[in-house]
Motif scaffolding. Structure first.
Motif, PDB file in Angstrom:
ATOM      1  N   ALA A 379       6.052  -9.784  18.103  1.00  0.00           N
ATOM      2  CA  ALA A 379       5.488 -11.026  18.959  1.00  0.00           C
ATOM      3  C   ALA A 379       4.945 -12.218  17.998  1.00  0.00           C
ATOM      4  N   THR A 380       5.118 -11.904  16.275  1.00  0.00           N
ATOM      5  CA  THR A 380       4.781 -12.643  15.515  1.00  0.00           C
ATOM      6  C   THR A 380       5.532 -12.928  14.319  1.00  0.00           C
ATOM      7  N   SER A 381       7.068 -12.957  14.901  1.00  0.00           N
ATOM      8  CA  SER A 381       8.009 -13.125  13.982  1.00  0.00           C
ATOM      9  C   SER A 381       8.188 -12.050  12.603  1.00  0.00           C
ATOM     10  N   CYS A 382       7.709 -10.934  12.982  1.00  0.00           N
ATOM     11  CA  CYS A 382       7.879  -9.759  12.052  1.00  0.00           C
ATOM     12  C   CYS A 382       8.824  -8.630  12.452  1.00  0.00           C
ATOM     13  N   TYR A 383       9.734  -8.101  11.486  1.00  0.00           N
ATOM     14  CA  TYR A 383      10.485  -6.910  11.815  1.00  0.00           C
ATOM     15  C   TYR A 383       9.484  -5.636  11.251  1.00  0.00           C
ATOM     16  N   VAL A 384      10.461  -4.439  11.468  1.00  0.00           N
ATOM     17  CA  VAL A 384       9.644  -3.150  11.419  1.00  0.00           C
ATOM     18  C   VAL A 384       8.874  -3.112   9.965  1.00  0.00           C
ATOM     19  N   THR A 385       7.770  -2.756  10.201  1.00  0.00           N
ATOM     20  CA  THR A 385       6.941  -2.538   8.809  1.00  0.00           C
ATOM     21  C   THR A 385       6.105  -0.971   8.832  1.00  0.00           C
ATOM     22  N   THR A 386       5.782  -0.681   7.722  1.00  0.00           N
ATOM     23  CA  THR A 386       5.000   0.680   7.479  1.00  0.00           C
ATOM     24  C   THR A 386       4.370   0.573   6.113  1.00  0.00           C
ATOM     25  N   GLY A 387       3.943   1.775   5.702  1.00  0.00           N
ATOM     26  CA  GLY A 387       3.359   2.276   4.344  1.00  0.00           C
ATOM     27  C   GLY A 387       4.404   2.308   3.329  1.00  0.00           C
ATOM     28  N   ALA A 388       4.578   1.202   2.305  1.00  0.00           N
ATOM     29  CA  ALA A 388       5.597   1.557   1.485  1.00  0.00           C
ATOM     30  C   ALA A 388       5.016   2.381   0.230  1.00  0.00           C
ATOM     31  N   PHE A 389       5.858   3.277  -0.275  1.00  0.00           N
ATOM     32  CA  PHE A 389       5.494   4.277  -1.279  1.00  0.00           C
ATOM     33  C   PHE A 389       5.094   3.377  -2.578  1.00  0.00           C
ATOM     34  N   SER A 390       6.187   2.199  -2.989  1.00  0.00           N
ATOM     35  CA  SER A 390       6.040   1.419  -4.264  1.00  0.00           C
ATOM     36  C   SER A 390       4.680   0.885  -4.344  1.00  0.00           C
ATOM     37  N   ARG A 391       4.612   0.101  -3.207  1.00  0.00           N
ATOM     38  CA  ARG A 391       3.251  -0.730  -2.985  1.00  0.00           C
ATOM     39  C   ARG A 391       2.023   0.209  -2.863  1.00  0.00           C
ATOM     40  N   SER A 392       2.188   1.203  -2.093  1.00  0.00           N
ATOM     41  CA  SER A 392       0.782   1.908  -2.106  1.00  0.00           C
ATOM     42  C   SER A 392       0.473   2.641  -3.517  1.00  0.00           C
ATOM     43  N   ALA A 393       1.469   3.128  -4.353  1.00  0.00           N
ATOM     44  CA  ALA A 393       1.432   3.711  -5.587  1.00  0.00           C
ATOM     45  C   ALA A 393       0.760   2.665  -6.485  1.00  0.00           C
ATOM     46  N   VAL A 394       1.141   1.260  -6.379  1.00  0.00           N
ATOM     47  CA  VAL A 394       0.494   0.351  -6.983  1.00  0.00           C
ATOM     48  C   VAL A 394      -0.992   0.204  -6.824  1.00  0.00           C
ATOM     49  N   ASN A 395      -1.086   0.199  -5.404  1.00  0.00           N
ATOM     50  CA  ASN A 395      -2.553   0.089  -4.837  1.00  0.00           C
ATOM     51  C   ASN A 395      -3.277   0.943  -5.209  1.00  0.00           C
ATOM     52  N   HIS A 396      -2.796   2.163  -5.113  1.00  0.00           N
ATOM     53  CA  HIS A 396      -3.850   3.490  -5.558  1.00  0.00           C
ATOM     54  C   HIS A 396      -4.086   3.353  -7.012  1.00  0.00           C
ATOM     55  N   ASN A 397      -3.044   2.983  -7.864  1.00  0.00           N
ATOM     56  CA  ASN A 397      -3.412   2.910  -9.321  1.00  0.00           C
ATOM     57  C   ASN A 397      -4.270   1.780  -9.659  1.00  0.00           C
ATOM     58  N   ALA A 398      -4.098   0.579  -8.810  1.00  0.00           N
ATOM     59  CA  ALA A 398      -5.013  -0.562  -9.179  1.00  0.00           C
ATOM     60  C   ALA A 398      -6.398  -0.422  -8.683  1.00  0.00           C
TER      61      ALA A 398
END
Length: 688
Positions: A379-398
């Motif tokens: 309803a806010t101009s977004c398409y399918v999203t979820t938890g991304a592995f690459s970004r989550s790995a960076v988030n974890h390591n950061a």
């Protein structure tokens, strides 16, 4: 008989079994049908017992616990500190540097306007920060779901000829994906996701990574006319049939930035402390390439660019959702497929990093959180999203400590949408292609594939089927081959659908319809009985055929098991006749690992009547003309340790006590053999 069976024979006399006490087999405590149903439903839908925390709490405390259960932010929010915020702001800014170029790239992969990728990196992370239970999950668009959504929708609607309708279908598919995901969580049906086995996912992800990379050849080579098909052959055919469109300027720039991104990825993999090198490389590539294109007017020399992007925050899109019309079936199917894939990836990533930090991720909460953020996103101009592995790995390591890192990322994307959009006008598409290739390479897990080969060859075949199905047919059909036949098929391709082989389901059906059975022998000097062909020291007990069934008995395998037991008896009798040794007096079924999903008495009566009578009558009569004695010997079917539910059903059904008499039920095989051996000795003495 299997090899070595004949080598494990005892002399023609009863084996000396040490005397032991015989324990009585007792039925389980009585429970009503309602109690059994309640227990079964609880174990199926509420294995984590979420209501346990509410016991012995005051009404006010219960309301607080309920609010914390549905909104995890209320649980950790009051304890939040400035120290945690310092860690979260660093990780949030780091993943934002990765999310911005990836969001633009993945939107183009889904055949959507690049700005939609940034919209999808703004609203969903805010929703997840309130509802999600993972501290490390970084939310946004992902490559596989983007590819599937784009490929399924382009089969019906062209994003070039009818961009508005395509955008409406993408948002509608996102709504149905979120609705499906949230429903699984609310109804606590998350176990359905577990049908996607690890082998299936590894093969599927690797194949999808290959296809995603091949699709980027259009950007990396500068090809204008490119196939919309996903298979390896059509893509390569399109590449080499359009050599005249190749641009050396595009190839040179793409090669340079691809090498740069791969090198930074390699550095970060070799030294995890340098995670920021690969995390910041995509944004650095975007900035450098944009400056080069602007400085040298490269857009006039064969290098395509993104073009002008709309400024401002997400516009509402609820009025663009399609709930009727000829495309309803397409958006529902697309939403279902992308919902399954994105939900599986998100939960797998969340559980992986939760295990590393030793905290729990509630699967049902995650389904609700991911589902609702997609419903709100649609309803806010977004398409399918979820938890991304690459970004989550960076988030974890950061060093992310809480979901506030998602909020920081979202705020950074918001600033970009409001003030920095003109800077992306000259960003070359070739760099976006290089970013996608670098991101999806991590989905190819060769060590895991080798491990599957060592452990289970059948799972390896499942993995290969998923991989080759994706590579040579299409992404959704590759998943269908390994998981659900004909569910995710390409429209108007019924011939291909009819020929799909559901390998994973076939394996499950094979295990159900052909359960493992084995013949047991005694370990000398003990009362332990084990698989005769596994333990070479195990020996047969003369006069006994001891079988173990290690799977539930149901309508699908009852006939097979009856025939398999019959074959054991025939083989045993044939071998005994050749060796002139004693024949079977007792057929012992070890039911320790066996449950019955049919009428247990019916199955055992089949064995008792059809096997014992039909196959022993002639032999017993010829051996002993006394028919009454022969008739008594025909009923020597012995059951060992039937589980409580099985025993309960037996006692209710066996009124005549033909199957549940005192000499037909024993707690262990050792006790059964010891007691029945004494019976055989007594009968032999009386006949003498």
């Amino acid at each position: 008989m299997e090899p070595n069976a004949s080598n494990n024979m005892q002399p023609d006399h009863c084996l000396e079994i040490a005397p032991m006490g015989v324990h009585k087999v007792v039925p389980p405590p009585h429970r009503s049908t309602l109690q059994k149903l309640k227990s079964r439903l609880k174990e199926t839908f509420f294995p984590d017992d979420p209501l346990l925390q509410f016991k012995r709490q005051t009404l006010g405390k219960k309301w607080i616990l309920a609010a914390q259960y549905f909104f995890p932010i209320l649980q950790w929010g009051p304890k939040y500190s400035f120290k945690l915020f310092k860690s979260d702001i660093v990780s949030g800014l780091t993943i934002a540097s990765l999310a911005i170029p990836q969001g633009i790239s993945y939107a183009k992969l889904a055949s959507l306007p690049p700005i939609v990728g940034l919209y999808s990196s703004f609203v969903p992370p805010l929703v997840y920060a309130v509802l999600g239970s993972s501290r490390d999950l970084a939310v946004g668009p992902v490559s596989i779901a983007s590819l599937i959504l784009g490929s399924m929708l382009t089969q019906e609607v062209s994003p070039v000829k009818n961009p508005l309708l395509f955008l409406q279908l993408a948002f509608s598919s996102t709504f149905f994906a979120g609705l499906f995901q949230a429903s699984l969580g609310f109804l606590r049906l998350g176990f359905i996701i577990d049908f996607l086995s690890k082998a299936t996912l590894i093969g599927f992800m690797a194949g999808a990574a290959i296809i995603v990379s091949l699709q980027q050849l259009q950007s990396l080579l500068g090809i204008t006319h490119f196939t919309k098909k996903m298979g390896l052959v059509p893509v390569l055919s399109s590449v080499f049939h359009n050599i005249n469109e190749w641009s050396w300027q595009t190839i040179l720039m793409g090669f340079c930035f691809l090498v740069f991104l791969l090198l930074t990825r390699h550095v970060s993999m070799r030294n995890p402390k340098l995670f920021w090198v690969s995390a910041g490389a995509p944004l650095v590539s975007v900035i450098l390439s944009t400056i080069l294109v602007f400085a040298f007017k490269a857009q006039n020399h064969g290098i395509s660019v993104i073009g002008k992007l709309q400024e401002g925050l997400n516009p509402p899109s609820w009025n663009m959702l399609h709930f009727h019309g000829s495309n309803l079936g397409l958006v529902v199917k697309t939403g279902l497929v992308t919902g399954i894939i994105s939900l599986t990836e998100g939960i797998a990533v969340g559980r992986t990093f939760a295990a590393l930090k030793n905290y729990q991720v509630d699967g049902n909460k995650e389904m609700v959180a991911i589902g609702l953020m997609n419903v709100i996103g649609s309803a806010t101009s977004c398409y399918v999203t979820t938890g991304a592995f690459s970004r989550s790995a960076v988030n974890h390591n950061a060093g992310a400590k809480t979901a506030v890192s998602n909020v920081v990322m979202s705020v950074t994307v918001m600033v970009t949408l409001l003030f920095l959009m003109p800077l992306f006008q000259y960003t070359p598409n070739v760099v976006l292609g290089a970013i996608i290739v670098t991101a999806v390479i991590g989905l190819i897990d060769l060590p895991a594939a080798c491990q599957i080969w060592k452990i289970d060859k059948f799972d390896f075949v499942v993995m290969l089927c998923a991989f080759f199905g994706v590579v040579f047919i299409s992404v959704q059909n590759g998943l269908a081959i390994a998981f659900l036949p004909c569910l995710f098929m390409i429209p108007n391709n019924h011939a291909a659908a009819d020929e799909q082989v559901a390998i994973s389901i076939f394996k499950i059906l094979l295990q159900v319809t052909r359960p493992k059975t084995m013949i047991l022998g005694n370990i000398p000097g003990t009362d332990i009985f084990r698989n005769l062909h596994h333990y070479k020291d195990a020996t047969r007990i003369p006069g006994f055929l001891i079988l173990s069934i290690e799977a539930p008995i149901n309508f699908a395998n009852a006939t097979y098991l009856k025939e398999r037991i019959q074959r054991w008896i025939n083989e045993y009798e044939t071998e005994e006749d050749i060796k002139k040794q004693s024949s079977i007096h007792f057929l012992i079924l070890d039911l320790s690992d066996c449950a019955f999903e049919i009428r247990v008495a019916d199955f055992l009566e089949l064995i008792l009547v059809e096997l014992i009578i039909n196959h022993f009558l002639l032999w017993l009569t010829s051996l002993n003309p006394n028919c009454n004695e022969a008739w008594q010997m025909m009923h020597h079917l012995v059951l060992v340790n039937p589980v409580g539910e099985v025993l309960e059903k037996l006692l209710r059904a066996d009124d005549a006590r033909d199957i549940t008499g005192p000499d037909t039920l024993y707690l262990t095989v050792g006790e059964a053999v010891a007691a029945l051996s004494s019976t055989m000795k007594g009968q032999s003495s009386s006949h003498v």
